[in-house]
Design a protein around this motif. Structure first.
Motif, PDB file in Angstrom:
ATOM      1  N   TYR A  73       0.853  -1.198   0.000  1.00 20.52           N
ATOM      2  CA  TYR A  73       0.000   0.000   0.000  1.00 20.52           C
ATOM      3  C   TYR A  73       0.881   1.238   0.000  1.00 20.52           C
ATOM      4  O   TYR A  73       1.786   1.351   0.819  1.00 20.52           O
ATOM      5  CB  TYR A  73      -0.882   0.043   1.255  1.00 20.52           C
ATOM      6  CG  TYR A  73      -1.731  -1.181   1.424  1.00 20.52           C
ATOM      7  CD1 TYR A  73      -3.030  -1.233   0.942  1.00 20.52           C
ATOM      8  CD2 TYR A  73      -1.217  -2.308   2.060  1.00 20.52           C
ATOM      9  CE1 TYR A  73      -3.805  -2.377   1.090  1.00 20.52           C
ATOM     10  CE2 TYR A  73      -1.981  -3.460   2.205  1.00 20.52           C
ATOM     11  CZ  TYR A  73      -3.263  -3.487   1.716  1.00 20.52           C
ATOM     12  OH  TYR A  73      -4.029  -4.613   1.859  1.00 20.52           O
ATOM     13  N   LYS A  74       0.594   2.135  -0.905  1.00 22.76           N
ATOM     14  CA  LYS A  74       1.292   3.419  -0.922  1.00 22.76           C
ATOM     15  C   LYS A  74       0.914   4.169   0.364  1.00 22.76           C
ATOM     16  O   LYS A  74       1.745   4.759   1.033  1.00 22.76           O
ATOM     17  CB  LYS A  74       0.849   4.197  -2.168  1.00 22.76           C
ATOM     18  CG  LYS A  74       1.668   5.400  -2.449  1.00 22.76           C
ATOM     19  CD  LYS A  74       2.653   5.181  -3.615  1.00 22.76           C
ATOM     20  CE  LYS A  74       3.688   6.273  -3.621  1.00 22.76           C
ATOM     21  NZ  LYS A  74       5.019   5.868  -3.236  1.00 22.76           N
ATOM     22  N   GLU A  75      -0.368   4.126   0.655  1.00 21.09           N
ATOM     23  CA  GLU A  75      -0.852   4.735   1.895  1.00 21.09           C
ATOM     24  C   GLU A  75      -2.059   3.955   2.382  1.00 21.09           C
ATOM     25  O   GLU A  75      -2.913   3.581   1.596  1.00 21.09           O
ATOM     26  CB  GLU A  75      -1.268   6.190   1.637  1.00 21.09           C
ATOM     27  CG  GLU A  75      -1.804   6.864   2.878  1.00 21.09           C
ATOM     28  CD  GLU A  75      -2.227   8.305   2.632  1.00 21.09           C
ATOM     29  OE1 GLU A  75      -1.400   9.099   2.155  1.00 21.09           O
ATOM     30  OE2 GLU A  75      -3.396   8.619   2.914  1.00 21.09           O
ATOM     31  N   THR A  76      -2.096   3.698   3.676  1.00 20.55           N
ATOM     32  CA  THR A  76      -3.265   3.024   4.229  1.00 20.55           C
ATOM     33  C   THR A  76      -3.477   3.471   5.674  1.00 20.55           C
ATOM     34  O   THR A  76      -2.633   4.174   6.233  1.00 20.55           O
ATOM     35  CB  THR A  76      -3.117   1.494   4.129  1.00 20.55           C
ATOM     36  OG1 THR A  76      -4.344   0.892   4.528  1.00 20.55           O
ATOM     37  CG2 THR A  76      -2.004   0.970   5.015  1.00 20.55           C
ATOM     38  N   THR A  77      -4.578   3.032   6.257  1.00 18.47           N
ATOM     39  CA  THR A  77      -4.836   3.402   7.658  1.00 18.47           C
ATOM     40  C   THR A  77      -3.889   2.624   8.571  1.00 18.47           C
ATOM     41  O   THR A  77      -3.004   3.205   9.193  1.00 18.47           O
ATOM     42  CB  THR A  77      -6.293   3.109   8.014  1.00 18.47           C
ATOM     43  OG1 THR A  77      -6.618   1.796   7.538  1.00 18.47           O
ATOM     44  CG2 THR A  77      -7.228   4.135   7.395  1.00 18.47           C
ATOM     45  N   THR A  78      -4.079   1.286   8.631  1.00 12.75           N
ATOM     46  CA  THR A  78      -3.154   0.447   9.406  1.00 12.75           C
ATOM     47  C   THR A  78      -2.941  -0.863   8.647  1.00 12.75           C
ATOM     48  O   THR A  78      -3.899  -1.429   8.110  1.00 12.75           O
ATOM     49  CB  THR A  78      -3.695   0.079  10.813  1.00 12.75           C
ATOM     50  OG1 THR A  78      -4.516  -1.095  10.712  1.00 12.75           O
ATOM     51  CG2 THR A  78      -4.520   1.193  11.419  1.00 12.75           C
ATOM     52  N   THR A  79      -1.717  -1.338   8.626  1.00  9.55           N
ATOM     53  CA  THR A  79      -1.452  -2.600   7.916  1.00  9.55           C
ATOM     54  C   THR A  79      -2.073  -3.773   8.684  1.00  9.55           C
ATOM     55  O   THR A  79      -2.509  -4.743   8.066  1.00  9.55           O
ATOM     56  CB  THR A  79       0.059  -2.842   7.701  1.00  9.55           C
ATOM     57  OG1 THR A  79       0.733  -2.734   8.944  1.00  9.55           O
ATOM     58  CG2 THR A  79       0.639  -1.851   6.708  1.00  9.55           C
ATOM     59  N   ASN A  80      -2.125  -3.680  10.023  1.00 11.06           N
ATOM     60  CA  ASN A  80      -2.797  -4.754  10.776  1.00 11.06           C
ATOM     61  C   ASN A  80      -4.262  -4.855  10.350  1.00 11.06           C
ATOM     62  O   ASN A  80      -4.789  -5.952  10.185  1.00 11.06           O
ATOM     63  CB  ASN A  80      -2.731  -4.487  12.287  1.00 11.06           C
ATOM     64  CG  ASN A  80      -1.508  -5.119  12.939  1.00 11.06           C
ATOM     65  OD1 ASN A  80      -0.499  -5.342  12.284  1.00 11.06           O
ATOM     66  ND2 ASN A  80      -1.592  -5.385  14.231  1.00 11.06           N
ATOM     67  N   GLY A  81      -4.912  -3.710  10.171  1.00 10.63           N
ATOM     68  CA  GLY A  81      -6.319  -3.684   9.757  1.00 10.63           C
ATOM     69  C   GLY A  81      -6.513  -4.266   8.364  1.00 10.63           C
ATOM     70  O   GLY A  81      -7.415  -5.075   8.128  1.00 10.63           O
ATOM     71  N   CYS A  82      -5.644  -3.882   7.423  1.00  6.95           N
ATOM     72  CA  CYS A  82      -5.732  -4.410   6.045  1.00  6.95           C
ATOM     73  C   CYS A  82      -5.561  -5.917   6.046  1.00  6.95           C
ATOM     74  O   CYS A  82      -6.290  -6.649   5.375  1.00  6.95           O
ATOM     75  CB  CYS A  82      -4.627  -3.835   5.173  1.00  6.95           C
ATOM     76  SG  CYS A  82      -4.776  -2.095   4.899  1.00  6.95           S
ATOM     77  N   LEU A  83      -4.563  -6.376   6.806  1.00  4.84           N
ATOM     78  CA  LEU A  83      -4.266  -7.803   6.800  1.00  4.84           C
ATOM     79  C   LEU A  83      -5.385  -8.600   7.471  1.00  4.84           C
ATOM     80  O   LEU A  83      -5.643  -9.753   7.106  1.00  4.84           O
ATOM     81  CB  LEU A  83      -2.919  -8.051   7.485  1.00  4.84           C
ATOM     82  CG  LEU A  83      -2.243  -9.378   7.179  1.00  4.84           C
ATOM     83  CD1 LEU A  83      -2.106  -9.630   5.691  1.00  4.84           C
ATOM     84  CD2 LEU A  83      -0.872  -9.453   7.843  1.00  4.84           C
ATOM     85  N   ARG A  84      -6.051  -7.999   8.414  1.00  4.93           N
ATOM     86  CA  ARG A  84      -7.175  -8.659   9.067  1.00  4.93           C
ATOM     87  C   ARG A  84      -8.279  -8.971   8.048  1.00  4.93           C
ATOM     88  O   ARG A  84      -8.835 -10.065   8.024  1.00  4.93           O
ATOM     89  CB  ARG A  84      -7.712  -7.753  10.184  1.00  4.93           C
ATOM     90  CG  ARG A  84      -8.826  -8.374  10.951  1.00  4.93           C
ATOM     91  CD  ARG A  84      -9.417  -7.426  11.995  1.00  4.93           C
ATOM     92  NE  ARG A  84     -10.728  -7.906  12.346  1.00  4.93           N
ATOM     93  CZ  ARG A  84     -10.948  -8.954  13.125  1.00  4.93           C
ATOM     94  NH1 ARG A  84      -9.929  -9.581  13.675  1.00  4.93           N
ATOM     95  NH2 ARG A  84     -12.173  -9.372  13.355  1.00  4.93           N
ATOM     96  N   GLU A  85      -8.545  -8.001   7.174  1.00  4.02           N
ATOM     97  CA  GLU A  85      -9.554  -8.224   6.124  1.00  4.02           C
ATOM     98  C   GLU A  85      -9.109  -9.366   5.200  1.00  4.02           C
ATOM     99  O   GLU A  85      -9.893 -10.224   4.823  1.00  4.02           O
ATOM    100  CB  GLU A  85      -9.750  -6.951   5.275  1.00  4.02           C
ATOM    101  CG  GLU A  85     -10.332  -5.760   6.037  1.00  4.02           C
ATOM    102  CD  GLU A  85     -11.668  -6.093   6.688  1.00  4.02           C
ATOM    103  OE1 GLU A  85     -12.507  -6.718   6.002  1.00  4.02           O
ATOM    104  OE2 GLU A  85     -11.862  -5.747   7.871  1.00  4.02           O
ATOM    105  N   ILE A  86      -7.837  -9.345   4.845  1.00  2.00           N
ATOM    106  CA  ILE A  86      -7.279 -10.392   3.978  1.00  2.00           C
ATOM    107  C   ILE A  86      -7.385 -11.752   4.670  1.00  2.00           C
ATOM    108  O   ILE A  86      -7.762 -12.758   4.054  1.00  2.00           O
ATOM    109  CB  ILE A  86      -5.809 -10.059   3.626  1.00  2.00           C
ATOM    110  CG1 ILE A  86      -5.776  -8.817   2.715  1.00  2.00           C
ATOM    111  CG2 ILE A  86      -5.097 -11.234   2.970  1.00  2.00           C
ATOM    112  CD1 ILE A  86      -4.423  -8.146   2.607  1.00  2.00           C
ATOM    113  N   ALA A  87      -7.109 -11.775   5.953  1.00  2.00           N
ATOM    114  CA  ALA A  87      -7.181 -13.031   6.725  1.00  2.00           C
ATOM    115  C   ALA A  87      -8.617 -13.545   6.769  1.00  2.00           C
ATOM    116  O   ALA A  87      -8.861 -14.742   6.597  1.00  2.00           O
ATOM    117  CB  ALA A  87      -6.651 -12.805   8.134  1.00  2.00           C
ATOM    118  N   LEU A  88      -9.559 -12.648   6.978  1.00  2.00           N
ATOM    119  CA  LEU A  88     -10.972 -13.049   7.043  1.00  2.00           C
ATOM    120  C   LEU A  88     -11.447 -13.579   5.695  1.00  2.00           C
ATOM    121  O   LEU A  88     -12.358 -14.404   5.627  1.00  2.00           O
ATOM    122  CB  LEU A  88     -11.843 -11.869   7.502  1.00  2.00           C
ATOM    123  CG  LEU A  88     -11.656 -11.455   8.973  1.00  2.00           C
ATOM    124  CD1 LEU A  88     -12.362 -10.147   9.267  1.00  2.00           C
ATOM    125  CD2 LEU A  88     -12.121 -12.549   9.932  1.00  2.00           C
TER     126      LEU A  88
END
Ligand code: ADP
Length: 255
Positions: free
Chosen positions: A16-31
């Motif tokens: 991500y060039k810019e995102t809120t939080t990488t933990n949050g993004c990865l959580r969506e990917i994990a789900l």
């Protein structure tokens, strides 16, 4: 992932060039069923988090802001050891890549010259006795030249401490290689921290320090040891009693 020699970690990278939080993004990917080892990396995070909702400053281009997805078959209570292992992996990687000697502040920070260089935030998705997935977020201040008001006294970067700039890619790769090796060892040892105790203690600056424990109760204590489960043993200043402090519950000031 050119030149990356891991088997799993970082085989899939969401950048991500810019995102809120990488933990949050990865959580969506994990789900959505993302594979173990998938990582999320950002140039800049606009809403980076520390524990208990505290803010993590993650400006563009200056650091490594990444999260790693793990799917270990462990009890939720065993997941906090992954924070300790990530700390050890990062500490060893930074030593090898920079020649500097950062120290781990139990349980989840790495300090250089007593200032915070790295923060680690482990989050998980679990129910009852089952862990669905664990996300290990790692923030490393690499080439950061300045911090906002208020953070300057407590935060630092590799650049600020050494006057040199470093390749974020090389550091990131070495963190993944080290962490994968420790993670495999952890799984092979039936999720025991004991095989890592000596290595962890060697790099940990908290032992023998005076600390302020912020948990259900707040008190001052002398940190004296780490248990084979990865908990901190302290002696309270107020009553001289020994207590064991669990990493999920507390923040430490000092140490
Ligand atoms: P602690 O481990 O001290 O309980 P957290 O893990 O919650 O702290 O991390 C968040 C804290 O880290 C923030 O409150 C702030 O003081 C500090 N911080 C925020 N951004 C950075 C950064 N880029 N580098 C070092 N420290 C930071």
């Amino acid at each position: 992932a050119q030149g990356l020699s891991t088997k799993k970690l970082g085989r899939t990278i969401c950048f991500y060039k810019e995102t809120t939080t990488t933990n949050g993004c990865l959580r969506e990917i994990a789900l959505d069923g993302g594979d173990e080892g998938t990582i999320a990396v950002a140039e800049r995070m606009t809403a980076g988090r520390g524990r208990r909702g505290r803010h993590w400053e993650a400006p563009a281009g200056s650091g490594i802001w990444m999260s790693i997805l793990l799917r270990p078959n462990i009890f939720p209570s065993e997941a906090s050891v992954l924070t300790l292992l990530a700390g050890l992996a990062v500490c060893q990687a930074l030593e090898a890549e920079t020649g500097l000697s950062p120290k781990i502040k139990w349980p989840n920070d790495i300090l250089l010259n007593e200032k915070k260089l790295v923060g680690i935030l482990t989050e998980m998705d679990c129910e009852m006795q089952q862990t669905h997935f664990v996300i290990v977020g790692i923030g490393i201040n690499v080439n950061t030249t300045e911090f906002p008001e208020g953070l300057g006294d407590i935060a630092t970067s590799l650049y600020l401490e050494s006057g040199r700039t470093f390749s974020r890619k090389n550091i990131l790769q070495r963190v993944l290689v080290n962490f994968e090796s420790l993670y495999e060892e952890f799984i092979a040892s039936h999720s025991s921290f004991a095989p890592f105790l000596f290595r962890y203690k060697e790099k940990c600056s908290t032992i023998n320090q005076e600390v302020k424990v912020l948990g259900k109760e707040t008190f001052f204590a002398q940190a004296v040891d780490i248990t084979p489960e990865g908990e901190l043993v302290v002696i309270r200043k107020d009553n001289g009693k020994q207590e064991v402090v669990f990493s999920g519950e507390v923040s430490i000031r000092g140490g």
